[in-house]
Write a protein that holds these residues in place. Structure first.
Motif, PDB file in Angstrom:
ATOM      1  N   PHE A  71      -8.859  27.683   5.272  1.00 57.21           N
ATOM      2  CA  PHE A  71      -9.561  26.417   5.111  1.00 57.21           C
ATOM      3  C   PHE A  71     -10.352  26.461   3.809  1.00 57.21           C
ATOM      4  CE2 PHE A  71      -8.829  26.282   9.692  1.00 57.21           C
ATOM      5  CZ  PHE A  71      -8.448  24.965   9.864  1.00 57.21           C
ATOM      6  N   SER A 142     -12.555  29.747   3.569  1.00 63.13           N
ATOM      7  CA  SER A 142     -12.703  30.355   4.900  1.00 63.13           C
ATOM      8  C   SER A 142     -11.344  30.819   5.391  1.00 63.13           C
ATOM      9  CB  SER A 142     -13.272  29.333   5.894  1.00 63.13           C
ATOM     10  OG  SER A 142     -14.572  28.939   5.540  1.00 63.13           O
ATOM     11  N   PHE A 143     -11.187  32.113   5.561  1.00 62.37           N
ATOM     12  CA  PHE A 143      -9.929  32.644   6.065  1.00 62.37           C
ATOM     13  C   PHE A 143      -9.890  32.587   7.583  1.00 62.37           C
ATOM     14  CE2 PHE A 143     -10.499  34.707   1.960  1.00 62.37           C
ATOM     15  CZ  PHE A 143      -9.262  34.453   1.385  1.00 62.37           C
ATOM     16  N   VAL A 144      -8.751  32.221   8.093  1.00 60.16           N
ATOM     17  CA  VAL A 144      -8.578  32.210   9.548  1.00 60.16           C
ATOM     18  C   VAL A 144      -8.204  33.605  10.014  1.00 60.16           C
ATOM     19  CG1 VAL A 144      -7.187  31.342  11.452  1.00 60.16           C
ATOM     20  CG2 VAL A 144      -7.920  29.788   9.632  1.00 60.16           C
ATOM     21  N   MET A 145      -9.061  34.177  10.846  1.00 61.50           N
ATOM     22  CA  MET A 145      -8.776  35.506  11.393  1.00 61.50           C
ATOM     23  C   MET A 145      -7.845  35.407  12.591  1.00 61.50           C
ATOM     24  SD  MET A 145     -12.315  37.596  11.002  1.00 61.50           S
ATOM     25  CE  MET A 145     -13.438  36.386  11.711  1.00 61.50           C
ATOM     26  N   ARG A 146      -8.061  34.354  13.356  1.00 65.36           N
ATOM     27  CA  ARG A 146      -7.218  34.155  14.548  1.00 65.36           C
ATOM     28  C   ARG A 146      -7.202  32.681  14.928  1.00 65.36           C
ATOM     29  NH1 ARG A 146      -8.862  34.905  19.601  1.00 65.36           N
ATOM     30  NH2 ARG A 146     -10.644  36.059  18.848  1.00 65.36           N
ATOM     31  N   GLN A 147      -6.016  32.181  15.235  1.00 65.01           N
ATOM     32  CA  GLN A 147      -5.901  30.803  15.703  1.00 65.01           C
ATOM     33  C   GLN A 147      -5.998  30.798  17.217  1.00 65.01           C
ATOM     34  OE1 GLN A 147      -3.339  28.008  14.115  1.00 65.01           O
ATOM     35  NE2 GLN A 147      -3.349  28.831  12.032  1.00 65.01           N
TER      36      GLN A 147
END
Lengths: 160, 160
Positions: A71, A142-147
């Motif tokens: 994001f 913002s990195f997505v670590m887990r969806q």
DNA sequence: GGTGAAAAGCTTCGTGT
DNA sequence: ACACGAAGCTTTTCACC
């Protein structure tokens, strides 16, 4: 224009096809308690009314080599219509950008959702593409670590 | 496991069905320059390989009376596994929450994307639901003024 | 608005190349 | 691996209730 009168059967139809776009009219009719003919008629009416948008196939991000979801908050220097327009047209050319929303906030703020093969791709995208667009002042990643959730099905419970 | 060898035809197939989930195998075969049999075989193989996830029908948010799209940043007090787990299970019960991602940032940070009929619904959701979940410390709301892009199709250009 | 039957089309096998 | 042809099923359309 919004919210036509949808009865219980219409809602059931929408609920089913949202989850399974490949369901046969026979099976759908059975599930909603109708015979095939009126069921397909209703589906067609829902299409004509614009309630049903389109049918798509969803692919697996990781299997396609796109494990990164990111994001990006983008702020523009000025909120001139021309600046916004230029940004939006530029950003639309990148297929890696799945979502782009103009959101409320301090400045002119866009929230982007992008998918990437890896970090080096992202670095290049950031420096050579996103940062080169006229009027971009600040970028926050913002990195997505887990969806936890990623749905396409809209809620229907609010419909009376 | 990720990235099987996909040739040009496979990519064409994926590209087509991503945009039109309802395309007939006959038409698809024609578009990618194959006869129907090997075309459907390839589609089946792509399904079995997990590259094709599923087929869905997309509905029109506004027509369904859900004009509001809202991004919500949620911070938790503590990042204990139990706290995260409880939050994720709670949030998953709301169909209004389309996306929920655990993202990098200062604290334990979730980014939610929700759809709502109107502001009063959202106020209720915020106060009576989201705020009641154990461990939630702060909530920041971003309203979507305009959706510039909202794609489901993944980029395929990075595949060699 | 719902039901039932017939025609046209697509999908899916098996077979051959 | 791909192309061709036959069998089975689905959708569509029509007439009718």
């Amino acid at each position: 224009m919004p919210i036509k009168k949808l009865d219980r059967i219409d809602r059931k139809i929408l609920d089913e096809i949202q989850r399974d776009g490949n369901i046969s009219n026979l099976e759908l009719a059975d599930k909603v308690g109708l015979s095939p003919s009126p069921c397909s008629r209703r589906v067609r009416q829902l299409e004509d009314a614009g309630i049903i948008d389109k049918q798509v196939t969803l692919l697996n991000q990781s299997e396609l080599g796109l494990p990164l979801t990111i994001f990006i908050h983008v702020s523009l220097e000025k909120q001139l219509p021309k600046t916004l327009d230029n940004f939006e047209r530029s950003i639309s050319t990148y297929n890696e950008v799945l979502e782009c929303s103009l959101i409320t906030g301090s400045d002119a703020d866009y929230l982007l959702k992008v998918v990437m093969p890896d970090m080096s791709y992202y670095e290049k995208f950031l420096l050579k593409e996103l940062n080169q667009i006229e009027g971009v002042s600040s970028i926050r990643t913002s990195f997505v670590m887990r969806q936890v959730l990623n749905r396409t099905a809209l809620p229907l419970s609010h419909i009376k």
